[in-house]
Design an enzyme around this catalytic site. Structure first.
Site, short mmCIF file in Angstrom:
data_model
loop_
_atom_site.label_atom_id
_atom_site.label_comp_id
_atom_site.label_asym_id
_atom_site.label_seq_id
_atom_site.Cartn_x
_atom_site.Cartn_y
_atom_site.Cartn_z
N SER A 145 57.41 43.01 6.90
CA SER A 145 56.32 42.76 8.05
C SER A 145 55.87 41.17 8.09
CB SER A 145 55.25 43.73 8.11
OG SER A 145 54.66 43.62 9.20
N ARG A 214 42.90 49.17 14.94
CA ARG A 214 43.75 50.01 13.78
C ARG A 214 44.65 51.05 14.59
NH1 ARG A 214 46.44 49.44 9.58
NH2 ARG A 214 46.82 51.11 8.22
N ASP A 312 61.87 50.17 15.88
CA ASP A 312 60.46 49.00 15.78
C ASP A 312 60.42 48.50 16.90
OD1 ASP A 312 58.71 47.09 14.93
OD2 ASP A 312 59.78 47.05 12.81
N HIS A 345 58.15 50.62 12.95
CA HIS A 345 58.17 49.31 11.99
C HIS A 345 57.70 49.90 10.78
CE1 HIS A 345 56.90 45.47 11.04
NE2 HIS A 345 55.84 45.63 10.51
N ASP A 346 56.76 50.91 10.53
CA ASP A 346 56.48 51.52 9.11
C ASP A 346 57.48 52.31 8.52
OD1 ASP A 346 53.79 50.40 9.15
OD2 ASP A 346 52.92 52.42 9.57
#
Lengths: 366, 366
Positions: A145, A214, A312, A345-346
């Site tokens: 990332s 967040r 992503d 993405h994670d």
């Protein structure tokens, strides 16, 4: 739990890319495994925006690290073979110097007096730490990332310092969609009256701003596909609900709330703003006369593994392809691994088996 | 500018799906063209979350409407041929009754005393208006975005009321990604201290919350692909920048800010919350024993055009396919038109030529 962090004192003054310098700054880091006599088994890990140096457990700190499944004896990044180092990013708040550190010039917290931070500063500080450990060339530099962007800066600014590179879900430059999302996260924090131009404390803390930032991050880090399968339209049980108007009704909302609660007070809001902006600023095209591909040509390494994930939306697969193509054009032998994991993405934090296999295979080929 | 709005008094009391009733409520609407003697040339348009009834210009109000390029004499929805009606959504704030209207029971603004709003209520109010105009069956019911969900409710709850349907970029049920985004938008508004549990005024107005909600909307309504081509990493000129810490530097940020400024004070925050939540609640599976496909089976129409856009991340193409399949299974002759416009969800407001052609072709085939 015992603390396994070591501290490296950066050269003082430590000049920053955009002006100014840090005095008496430090990096917190941890290590696993042993540096061999030829000092050529070093693996350095550059993290995403928020992780600490505690990438995996060790004898001193047995708690799980943020990449526990990937790093360790016999694991994909094998600490029986490699000397693995992970540092908390410069500008962060988990032991390294950042806006939440004491400014030696005033004896008070830096807050917004911390100089403007670029990922090139993160790269230079990390390189200084690696050099201080007696490592002239890393066997492998790993960047996930935001850490992938810092890795590109590291390799470009320090020719010969890296033999092989693993790039995961990152970008050669910030694109407008990612900038828009990060700008909104920053605005959520800045709009919270408790942010107070960076002068908050535990009692007056921009909790709402951090929660929204967040949650927006988590929405972007995952994928619609995963959530449709995982949460669908499942409602919360009545005892999980609040009477407040417009409060959460769906499981997806309480999932986001859980993420927000765990994060909002554990990360310094000013650090978040600095690192978020540094990600927007990063652009390898600056080193290539405005062209990403020409900037990438300045990175001289032997081998690379570039992993990306189709779902992503923040760091799209097209940007991973751009990195793979650029490193290849610059002379590296590159393995490009596009994955179709649903986690977005994670995925690199979740799909440990899939990422571990790709990483292990690559490292075995070196 | 003169006001072309007409007002329809809803039956009083007007019962709401989730309980309670409205007294003395009204819908603001506009019309174009002439209802023919057989009263079978009516076209009703159900809007997305924020548009007014002013879909296109007319003699009274010559200002451009929100779908100016699509509706008018000789245009795709031809007002020389059709009697076109567009209403401001029940619960909105552009003339129809909503949280910003006076509650006749108290003489004060409803604010959060407005009953819980479902898209079924929007559908029922719209159907009552259409019936009051002497139209038993619409030649075509058009629904865009949230209006597409309201359309499904309209057709399901009022069998025989619609001959043909045009569905654009909508959903048969809200999926968790869309719920997550809308929940975050609501949280941004609710977290703004000036929202004050719905009791704000012009001087104490949740401007920051509305700005963030709108920006997040615009991020989702457009697409990464469009922005990469349009904005790239172009910086603002120095005279467009502010000195404030972390303020906008990139064109994409000022583009979002422009959208936010235009919207934040022009739409009632409580209305926004009500309509946003109504979108989350909508689920045609409620009418099909928990299955979307079984709910869709209850919609009996002759012809449908279903348009979706590949780059739409909020109302993904898979959901448009689900609607097309559902209407087809229920016996309709369906044209499914997937488009690869780069503009994402908002394409129907931007790609007028492409959408106009598809709509014109469909209406000509009726």
């Amino acid at each position: 739990m015992a603390d396994a962090r070591l501290y490296y004192d950066l050269p003082s003054p430590f000049a920053m890319k955009r002006g100014g310098a840090l005095h008496g700054a430090q990096l917190a880091y941890e290590t696993w495994g042993t540096l061999n006599p030829t000092r050529d088994n070093g693996v350095f890990i550059l993290t995403g925006l928020s992780p600490s140096a505690h990438a995996t457990s060790n004898e001193v700190d047995a708690s799980d690290g943020w990449w526990e499944g990937i790093i360790g004896p016999g694991k994909a990044i094998d600490t029986d073979k490699y000397f693995v180092i992970c540092a908390n990013t410069l500008g962060s708040c988990r032991g390294s110097s950042g806006p939440a550190s004491i400014n030696p010039a005033t004896g008070k917290l830096y807050r917004l007096e911390f100089p403007e931070l670029a990922l090139e500063d993160v790269a230079n500080a990390s390189h200084a730490l690696v050099t201080s450990l007696g490592i002239e060339q890393l066997a492998c530099l790993v960047g996930c990332s935001m850490g992938g962007m810092s890795s590109l800066a590291y390799m470009l600014l320090h020719p010969g310092s890296v033999a092989a590179h693993i790039s995961i879900s990152t970008a050669p430059q910030a694109q407008p969609f990612a900038i828009a999302i990060r700008s909104l996260q920053r605005e959520a924090i800045r709009s919270d009256p408790a942010w107070n131009d960076g002068s908050y404390d535990d009692a007056h803390y921009p909790l709402n701003g951090m929660r929204i930032a967040r949650k927006l991050g988590v929405v972007m880090y995952r994928s619609a596909m995963e959530w449709s399968g995982r949460f669908g339209r499942i409602r919360l049980e009545s005892d999980q609900r609040h009477d407040e108007a417009f409060s959460s009704e769906f499981q997806i909302e309480s999932y986001l709330e859980g993420h927000a609660q765990r994060f909002a007070r554990s990360f310094d809001p000013n650090s978040y703003l600095y690192l978020s902006r540094a990600s927007d600023w990063f652009d390898i095209a600056e080193y290539g006369g405005g062209k990403v591909s020409d900037g990438m040509l300045k990175i001289g390494i032997e081998r690379a593994l570039v992993i990306g994930v189709e779902t992503d939306i923040l760091f799209p697969l097209s940007q991973q392809q751009e990195i793979a193509d650029g490193l290849r054009a610059a002379g590296a032998n590159v393995d490009f691994v596009p994955l179709d994991c649903p986690q977005g993405h994670d995925a690199f934090l979740v799909e440990i088996d899939v990422f571990g296999a790709a990483i292990a295979q690559f490292l075995a080929s070196l």
